[in-house]
Design a protein around this motif. Structure first.
Motif, PDB file in Angstrom:
ATOM      1  N   GLN A  13      43.873  34.667  27.461  1.00 42.03           N
ATOM      2  CA  GLN A  13      42.598  34.524  26.327  1.00 42.03           C
ATOM      3  C   GLN A  13      43.006  33.657  25.227  1.00 42.03           C
ATOM      4  O   GLN A  13      44.049  33.030  25.203  1.00 42.03           O
ATOM      5  CB  GLN A  13      42.588  35.790  25.744  1.00 42.03           C
ATOM      6  CG  GLN A  13      42.121  36.930  26.844  1.00 42.03           C
ATOM      7  CD  GLN A  13      42.042  38.425  26.275  1.00 42.03           C
ATOM      8  OE1 GLN A  13      42.449  38.614  24.996  1.00 42.03           O
ATOM      9  NE2 GLN A  13      41.246  39.062  26.787  1.00 42.03           N
ATOM     10  N   PRO A  14      41.737  33.286  24.884  1.00 39.63           N
ATOM     11  CA  PRO A  14      41.884  32.190  23.529  1.00 39.63           C
ATOM     12  C   PRO A  14      42.873  32.910  22.693  1.00 39.63           C
ATOM     13  O   PRO A  14      42.686  33.830  22.081  1.00 39.63           O
ATOM     14  CB  PRO A  14      40.551  31.990  22.940  1.00 39.63           C
ATOM     15  CG  PRO A  14      39.609  32.476  24.284  1.00 39.63           C
ATOM     16  CD  PRO A  14      40.349  33.367  25.110  1.00 39.63           C
ATOM     17  N   ARG A  38      47.611  16.685  32.001  1.00 33.95           N
ATOM     18  CA  ARG A  38      46.673  17.394  32.210  1.00 33.95           C
ATOM     19  C   ARG A  38      45.357  16.696  32.857  1.00 33.95           C
ATOM     20  O   ARG A  38      45.076  15.664  32.334  1.00 33.95           O
ATOM     21  CB  ARG A  38      46.348  18.514  31.354  1.00 33.95           C
ATOM     22  CG  ARG A  38      45.613  18.200  30.129  1.00 33.95           C
ATOM     23  CD  ARG A  38      45.428  19.296  28.999  1.00 33.95           C
ATOM     24  NE  ARG A  38      44.766  18.642  27.688  1.00 33.95           N
ATOM     25  CZ  ARG A  38      44.846  19.384  26.573  1.00 33.95           C
ATOM     26  NH1 ARG A  38      45.382  20.525  26.672  1.00 33.95           N
ATOM     27  NH2 ARG A  38      44.090  18.908  25.738  1.00 33.95           N
ATOM     28  N   GLN A  39      44.616  17.375  33.738  1.00 33.73           N
ATOM     29  CA  GLN A  39      43.329  16.812  34.175  1.00 33.73           C
ATOM     30  C   GLN A  39      42.442  17.776  34.464  1.00 33.73           C
ATOM     31  O   GLN A  39      42.620  18.806  35.158  1.00 33.73           O
ATOM     32  CB  GLN A  39      43.739  16.141  35.779  1.00 33.73           C
ATOM     33  CG  GLN A  39      42.530  15.260  36.053  1.00 33.73           C
ATOM     34  CD  GLN A  39      43.032  14.393  37.324  1.00 33.73           C
ATOM     35  OE1 GLN A  39      43.967  14.588  37.807  1.00 33.73           O
ATOM     36  NE2 GLN A  39      42.156  13.249  37.434  1.00 33.73           N
ATOM     37  N   VAL A  40      41.207  17.609  34.026  1.00 37.07           N
ATOM     38  CA  VAL A  40      39.971  18.395  34.517  1.00 37.07           C
ATOM     39  C   VAL A  40      38.997  17.632  35.511  1.00 37.07           C
ATOM     40  O   VAL A  40      38.988  16.393  35.342  1.00 37.07           O
ATOM     41  CB  VAL A  40      39.072  19.122  33.235  1.00 37.07           C
ATOM     42  CG1 VAL A  40      39.986  19.692  32.169  1.00 37.07           C
ATOM     43  CG2 VAL A  40      38.505  17.796  32.475  1.00 37.07           C
ATOM     44  N   PRO A  41      38.282  18.465  36.149  1.00 40.51           N
ATOM     45  CA  PRO A  41      37.397  17.749  37.043  1.00 40.51           C
ATOM     46  C   PRO A  41      36.522  16.695  36.405  1.00 40.51           C
ATOM     47  O   PRO A  41      35.825  17.080  35.513  1.00 40.51           O
ATOM     48  CB  PRO A  41      36.697  18.924  37.841  1.00 40.51           C
ATOM     49  CG  PRO A  41      37.570  19.983  37.720  1.00 40.51           C
ATOM     50  CD  PRO A  41      38.158  19.815  36.403  1.00 40.51           C
ATOM     51  N   LYS A  86      43.345  27.200  23.364  1.00 36.91           N
ATOM     52  CA  LYS A  86      41.817  27.020  23.076  1.00 36.91           C
ATOM     53  C   LYS A  86      41.133  26.783  24.821  1.00 36.91           C
ATOM     54  O   LYS A  86      41.826  26.426  25.616  1.00 36.91           O
ATOM     55  CB  LYS A  86      41.508  26.034  22.389  1.00 36.91           C
ATOM     56  CG  LYS A  86      42.258  25.929  21.053  1.00 36.91           C
ATOM     57  CD  LYS A  86      41.939  24.732  20.368  1.00 36.91           C
ATOM     58  CE  LYS A  86      42.647  24.745  18.878  1.00 36.91           C
ATOM     59  NZ  LYS A  86      42.337  23.259  18.361  1.00 36.91           N
ATOM     60  N   PRO A  87      40.038  27.138  24.812  1.00 40.66           N
ATOM     61  CA  PRO A  87      39.289  26.941  26.071  1.00 40.66           C
ATOM     62  C   PRO A  87      39.270  25.372  26.503  1.00 40.66           C
ATOM     63  O   PRO A  87      39.201  25.406  27.848  1.00 40.66           O
ATOM     64  CB  PRO A  87      37.945  27.422  25.752  1.00 40.66           C
ATOM     65  CG  PRO A  87      38.074  28.160  24.654  1.00 40.66           C
ATOM     66  CD  PRO A  87      38.978  27.964  23.791  1.00 40.66           C
ATOM     67  N   THR A 118      44.096  28.281  32.849  1.00 33.45           N
ATOM     68  CA  THR A 118      42.588  28.589  32.306  1.00 33.45           C
ATOM     69  C   THR A 118      42.670  29.728  31.009  1.00 33.45           C
ATOM     70  O   THR A 118      43.392  30.536  30.997  1.00 33.45           O
ATOM     71  CB  THR A 118      42.096  29.397  33.494  1.00 33.45           C
ATOM     72  OG1 THR A 118      41.867  28.649  34.594  1.00 33.45           O
ATOM     73  CG2 THR A 118      40.642  29.744  33.100  1.00 33.45           C
ATOM     74  N   VAL A 119      42.001  28.962  30.201  1.00 33.74           N
ATOM     75  CA  VAL A 119      41.998  29.747  28.702  1.00 33.74           C
ATOM     76  C   VAL A 119      40.466  30.264  28.610  1.00 33.74           C
ATOM     77  O   VAL A 119      39.551  29.587  28.529  1.00 33.74           O
ATOM     78  CB  VAL A 119      42.230  28.807  27.561  1.00 33.74           C
ATOM     79  CG1 VAL A 119      42.394  29.605  26.304  1.00 33.74           C
ATOM     80  CG2 VAL A 119      43.559  28.276  27.696  1.00 33.74           C
ATOM     81  N   SER A 120      40.275  31.319  28.703  1.00 31.27           N
ATOM     82  CA  SER A 120      38.815  32.121  28.915  1.00 31.27           C
ATOM     83  C   SER A 120      39.019  33.555  28.520  1.00 31.27           C
ATOM     84  O   SER A 120      40.049  34.344  28.726  1.00 31.27           O
ATOM     85  CB  SER A 120      38.409  31.910  30.183  1.00 31.27           C
ATOM     86  OG  SER A 120      37.187  32.507  30.230  1.00 31.27           O
TER      87      SER A 120
END
Length: 121
Positions: A13-14, A38-41, A86-87, A118-120
């Protein structure tokens, strides 16, 4: 054969924390710099933090004060302690090491397989 084996990713979680680990295994003569990226799509891989063999560190501005990189040279392992997540920290995190493997005389760049963070809520 040299491998970088990562662990510690997951869902948080955040405001929470996670600790990533990466162990370099195989016939290794010496390891120089180690780091996390790090990498995001759809985006290029970005530097998160690096650490030299002597312990000097660098951080991306976005993680300064929240993330801490460390290493255990006796275990050929690098860590990333991530606090106040953080998200926007959501990404696949990759371990990196510059090392000399047994039978070689040059520094080569190695990457781990990646671990999802995953931060959610």
């Amino acid at each position: 054969q040299v491998q970088l084996v990562e662990s510690g990713g997951g869902l948080v979680q955040p405001g929470g924390s996670l600790r990533l680990s990466c162990a370099a295994t195989g016939s290794i003569v010496s390891i120089d710099d180690m780091g996390w990226y790090r990498q995001v799509p759809g985006k290029t891989r970005e530097l998160v933090a690096t650490i030299t063999r002597s312990g000097s560190t660098t951080y991306a501005d976005s993680v300064k004060g929240r993330f801490t990189i460390s290493r255990d040279n006796a275990k050929n392992t690098v860590y990333l302690q991530m606090n106040s997540l953080k998200p926007e920290d959501t990404a696949v995190y990759y371990c990196n090491a510059v090392l000399i493997r047994s039978g070689s005389y040059r520094w080569d760049n190695y990457w781990g397989q990646g671990t999802q963070v995953t931060v959610s809520s």
